[in-house]
Design a protein around this motif. Structure first.
Motif: not given
Length: 308
Positions: A184-200, A220-227
């Motif tokens: 689960a924490a790995g999924v959250a870490a991947a979500a963090d990464f997608w947030f960091a990549l997100s465009d303005d 990213a929000y989908n990953l967080e939801c599923w985790a």
């Protein structure tokens, strides 16, 4: 960090996907005679690719990833898992050659991001643990996402929605099978990464909305939801609570309310589709769910999300 995108589900030349090798009629008789075969190719042109190769070859990262895939899928044939120089951050399922391709540039970017997070150690985790959590979470999520494209193609699975969204679902479910921080924490870490990549938002154009991938923020929000939905009693640290100011990177409570049911439906659907082709159940193993309390492994920081 520069934005990175993946052009997964097909090879770089855009060749049409080939037919899967297993039909629904033979699903109950799937053989398990194949294996995932790790292969390292040369990195010659770019320093980023050389950096990625060095990061994974010495630590046998590709072997660890293939072992995880081996524990999940039944294979009627050998599937090469190829680490190679691609020229950009990428990973994809190659339907023509029936192989998974993981680019050295992807591993290098993941390692740089994980190193940046490790510069902010917490009381619960030191720099090495944080680096491993982020690097493993990001690279496993991307690999398992691509393995979902493999499964859809190899087993001729039906799909009624966008394949990229389906691949994110299955990738999450596979990562959640791993107990402890890598789940689960790995999924959250991947979500963090997608947030960091997100465009303005102001930079988004028609191509952004028309892309086969959902926007990075949406993914990213989908990953967080599923985790969160997999363990709502212990992962409420991911949720922006009612009355609190809305903060990017925290799951809005309105979405969070439906995530446990969303997770259950997603898990049930994928297990029905993949039952003949997998060796273990998808999602969080019942015996390994965290007792009441917040898992310390989710108390991380990144460039766009405050400390959790």
């Amino acid at each position: 960090m520069a934005a990175a995108t993946t052009a997964c589900s097909s090879d770089k030349e855009g060749k049409p996907a080939s037919q899967g090798t297993t039909s629904a009629a033979t699903a109950s008789k799937v053989s398990d005679t194949g294996t995932f075969v790790p292969k390292y190719e040369r990195a010659m042109a770019s320093d980023l690719a050389k950096e990625g190769k060095e990061a994974i070859q010495n630590n046998k990262v590709l072997e660890d990833l293939t072992d995880s895939l081996e524990a999940m899928y039944k294979l009627p044939k050998d599937i090469p898992v190829i680490a190679k120089e691609c020229g950009n951050f990428n990973a994809y399922w190659d339907p023509q050659n029936q192989s998974l391709v993981l680019c050295y540039e992807m591993f290098a970017v993941a390692a740089r991001y994980a190193k940046a997070q490790a510069e902010q150690p917490t009381e619960q985790l030191g720099t090495t643990d944080i680096f491993n959590l982020y690097f493993d979470g990001i690279t496993r999520m991307i690999t398992f996402h691509e393995s979902a494209h493999m499964a859809i193609n190899l087993y001729s699975l039906p799909s009624t929605g966008r394949e990229e969204d389906s691949a994110d679902q299955l990738g999450t479910l596979v990562l959640l099978t791993i107990p402890g921080p890598l789940g689960a924490a790995g999924v959250a870490a991947a979500a963090d990464f997608w947030f960091a990549l997100s465009d303005d938002p102001e930079s988004l154009d028609a191509r952004s909305f028309a892309d086969e991938h959902s926007l990075s923020q949406v993914r990213a929000y989908n990953l967080e939801c599923w985790a969160y939905g997999s363990q709502p009693d212990t992962l409420d640290v991911l949720v922006n609570k009612p009355g609190d100011p809305e903060v990017k990177g925290f799951l809005p409570y309105q979405r969070a309310a439906g995530c446990p049911d969303e997770y259950k439906r997603m898990k049930s659907a994928w297990e029905s589709l993949l039952n003949p082709y997998i060796k273990t159940s998808l999602g969080v193993p019942a015996a390994s769910k965290t007792p009441s309390g917040t898992p310390s492994s989710t108390t991380q920081t990144h460039s766009t999300t405050p400390t959790r």
